[in-house]
Structures are given as C-alpha cells and as structure tokens.
Scaffold this active site. Structure first.
Site, short mmCIF file in Angstrom:
data_model
loop_
_atom_site.label_atom_id
_atom_site.label_comp_id
_atom_site.label_asym_id
_atom_site.label_seq_id
_atom_site.Cartn_x
_atom_site.Cartn_y
_atom_site.Cartn_z
N HIS A 1 -9.13 4.85 -2.42
CA HIS A 1 -8.45 4.92 -1.12
C HIS A 1 -9.30 5.71 -0.14
CE1 HIS A 1 -4.18 3.59 -1.92
NE2 HIS A 1 -4.76 3.47 -3.10
N GLY A 2 -8.90 5.71 1.12
CA GLY A 2 -9.55 6.57 2.10
C GLY A 2 -11.04 6.31 2.21
N ALA A 3 -11.42 5.03 2.24
CA ALA A 3 -12.84 4.68 2.11
C ALA A 3 -13.47 4.14 3.39
CB ALA A 3 -12.99 3.67 0.97
N SER B 1 -8.68 2.64 8.60
CA SER B 1 -9.15 3.32 9.82
C SER B 1 -10.29 2.58 10.52
CB SER B 1 -9.60 4.75 9.49
OG SER B 1 -8.52 5.49 8.97
N ASP C 1 0.85 -1.19 0.00
CA ASP C 1 0.00 0.00 0.00
C ASP C 1 0.89 1.25 0.00
OD1 ASP C 1 -2.42 1.40 0.20
OD2 ASP C 1 -2.35 1.43 2.39
P1 13P Z 1 -8.92 4.84 5.48
O1 13P Z 1 -8.04 5.72 6.34
O2 13P Z 1 -10.16 5.58 5.08
O3 13P Z 1 -9.21 3.55 6.12
O4 13P Z 1 -8.12 4.56 4.12
C1 13P Z 1 -7.15 3.54 4.06
C2 13P Z 1 -6.37 3.56 2.80
O5 13P Z 1 -6.68 4.22 1.82
C3 13P Z 1 -5.17 2.72 2.76
O6 13P Z 1 -4.44 2.91 1.59
O1 G3H Z 2 -3.30 4.89 3.59
C1 G3H Z 2 -2.58 4.59 4.56
C2 G3H Z 2 -2.90 3.45 5.42
O2 G3H Z 2 -3.96 3.76 6.28
C3 G3H Z 2 -1.68 2.97 6.13
O3 G3H Z 2 -1.33 3.79 7.19
O4 G3H Z 2 1.12 4.21 6.91
O5 G3H Z 2 0.00 4.41 9.16
O6 G3H Z 2 0.35 2.16 8.09
P1 G3H Z 2 0.13 3.63 7.87
ZN ZN Z 3 -4.50 4.91 0.80
#
Ligand code: 13P
Ligand code: G3H
Ligand code: ZN
Length: 313
Positions: A213-215, A259, A82
């Site tokens: 992402h960010g979902a 998250s 990721d």
């Molecule tokens: P969230 O913070 O919304 O869970 O997004 C996670 C993410 O995009 C990891 O790449």
């Molecule tokens: O998008 C990021 C992920 O939530 C991963 O977060 O870099 O704190 O492991 P992290």
């Molecule tokens: Zn992400």
C-alpha cells in the site's frame, strides 16, 4: 470478459517477477484513464474502491463502470474493496459483485485481527471471492513519529505464517516503510524501505502474494504543474520508482496507487483552467485529466511494475 479474481493474476505475477497495479477509482474518467492504459499495454489490472469511493459514487455505479470497462477492453480486471473497515462492508461488496475484498484489521490487536479476517475469509470463499489481509500499520502517517514507534509499526515477519494459515487469506499487505498520501517522507529525508522485512516475509511464505500500500511515487512535474497554476502543495516525496520495481521482482504482486492519480488529475485540470479560463463544459477539462491519468498509469504498469503484455499469460 467478466470480472476475475486476483488468484491467477497473482500466481503469474509471482512467477514472472512483476506486480499488478491496483488503482483507486472514484468516477468514470478515472476508470477510463486506467483501463485505457491497461488496454494499450495488454496488461491485467485491479480497480479498487475505498469505503469513501462507495459513499461518493455509490456501489452500483462503481460496479457498473468497472464491468463496462472489463467488457469493453476484454482484459482480466479484478474489482477490489480497498481498506474494508468491517465485516458488513466486505459482505456488501462480496454480495454486490466485487471479486476481491480487503479487510483492514491492521489497527486491531493481533488476535482480533485474526478473528475478523477469518470471518471475512470464510464468507468470501463461500461466495467465490478472495481476501487481502493486513499485518503491521503503515509508517510515516504521524508527523512526529519516534523511531521506536515507527519501528513497531512495521510488519513482524515472525507473525505472518501464523496469520496467513489461521485466517486463510489469499494475499497479505505488509508495512515496510511506505505510507498513504503525498507526504511520505520529510523534506530532505532519504526515502528508505525495509527490504529486509520483505525478504524475510517472502521466506516465511514461499509463493504467497504480498501487497504494497501507499506506493505512489509523487511525480515532481505534476506537483510543479499544480503550483504553477495556482495550487499550494508543499514539497511532497513519494516512493522512488526503482524501489517499487525491486519490490515487484520480489514477493510483491499487488501495488496500490491512488495519490499519483489524484495529483495528475488535479494538475491537468488546473492547467486547463489556467489556459482556458472561460471554459465551463466539464468534458473540456476532464478530457486532459483522463489523458494524464492514462499516461501516469501506463508508465507504472509498463516501466515500474513490469506488467505490460501479461494479460493473456
Ligand atoms: P497512495 O496514497 O500512496 O497512492 O496509496 C494508495 C493506497 O495504498 C490505497 O490503498
Ligand atoms: O488508501 C486509501 C486510498 O487512497 C483511498 O482513499 O479513503 O480517501 O478514498 P479514500
Ligand atoms: Zn492503502
């Protein structure tokens, strides 16, 4: 079953109008919570590790745990990097057993993003690995973003065909108004996503898998639980589930969630200690944490992403 790439998963998800959940993993309980949910629902799943996860748990432990989960469940599971920050990190994951990597060049000038992404794709494809690229930066990260600045960070549909054809990426993350973390919208702000951008991207790239992402949706019950048992989380607003369901029915084939897992784990552990202040065996407080992760992930896979029952499509 050995780890798989996302190629087949995405093809079926695109055709079937659902999305594969991509969940961040940092330790054994998180891996187990997620894969137990996927097993119960007979769903394909992506387990993803950030550079921070690799630093925390170490590459070898993460690969071994994810491989163990794939063997135990017999499910199609992809292991994905990721937000790969550079070529070397991607190479290290490709060489070390990952089946998919993201190279995140989204903060670079366009031509530099193209060059870096292509370099990763060339190496990955020569080694049987697939690549996710990103165009546009996620909105809402800064507290005082001006409308113009925010608009500028959305993905430009006019760029996506050029980016995908010149880099050879296998999937593309786009920015349509989601953001990382628990605080995606200001209190009182109505959550909105730019479905018009997603629609236009889908038209420019027919059949091509898009990533969101960010979902995280930010479960209000879990925030309340954290605060009831001594936490101090301010009001947090996530992406409404019906918007994720809609995205999954469009070109979005991979939806990233971290998250929501963090919040569930913290809520369960806080509750456990509040009710059992004398406990000191980690198995006692990590068991409810793993169970709540399983519940959260099962809900996403089944009700929100629509991927239940698709492991053997
Ligand atoms: P969230 O913070 O919304 O869970 O997004 C996670 C993410 O995009 C990891 O790449
Ligand atoms: O998008 C990021 C992920 O939530 C991963 O977060 O870099 O704190 O492991 P992290
Ligand atoms: Zn992400």
């Amino acid at each position: 079953m050995p780890l798989v790439t996302t190629t087949e998963m995405f093809k079926k998800a695109y055709e079937g109008g659902y999305a594969i959940g991509a969940f961040n993993v940092n330790n054994m309980e998180i891996v187990q919570g997620i894969t137990r949910a996927a097993k119960k629902l007979n769903a394909p799943v992506i387990l993803q590790c950030s550079a921070g996860a690799r630093k925390y748990a170490s590459h070898d432990y993460l690969v071994a745990m994810v491989k163990a989960a794939a063997e135990e469940t017999g499910l199609p599971i992809a292991l994905h990097l990721d937000h790969g920050p550079d070529f070397e990190t991607c190479k290290s994951c490709i060489d070390g057993g990952f089946t998919s990597v993201m190279i995140d060049g989204s903060s670079l000038p366009y031509e530099e993003n193209v060059a870096l992404t292509k370099k990763v794709v060339d190496y990955a494809h020569a080694h049987g690995c697939v690549v996710e690229g990103e165009l546009g930066t996620l909105a809402g990260v800064e507290d005082d973003v001006q409308v113009d600045a925010e608009a500028a960070s959305y993905t430009r549909p006019s760029e996506v065909f050029d980016f995908v054809s010149r880099t050879g990426v296998d999937s593309l993350a786009i920015a349509i108004g989601t953001s990382h973390g628990a605080y995606k919208f200001k209190p009182g702000q109505k959550p909105q996503l730019r479905f018009d951008i997603l629609e236009e991207v889908g038209q420019k790239l027919p059949g091509f898998p898009i990533v969101l992402h960010g979902a995280s949706s930010v479960n209000q019950e879990h925030i309340k639980m954290i605060n009831k048992y001594g936490g101090e989380m301010p009001d947090a607003i996530g992406i409404p589930e019906e918007m994720l369901r809609k995205a999954a029915s469009m070109a979005v084939c991979k939806i990233n969630v971290d998250s929501d897992i963090r919040i569930a784990m913290t809520a369960a552990i806080r509750k456990h200690f509040s009710e059992n202040p004398a406990h000191f065996d980690p198995r006692q407080y990590l068991t409810p944490a793993r169970e709540l992760i399983e519940e959260v992930v099962a809900h996403k896979i089944d009700v929100v992403f629509g991927a239940a029952g698709h492991a053997n499509d």
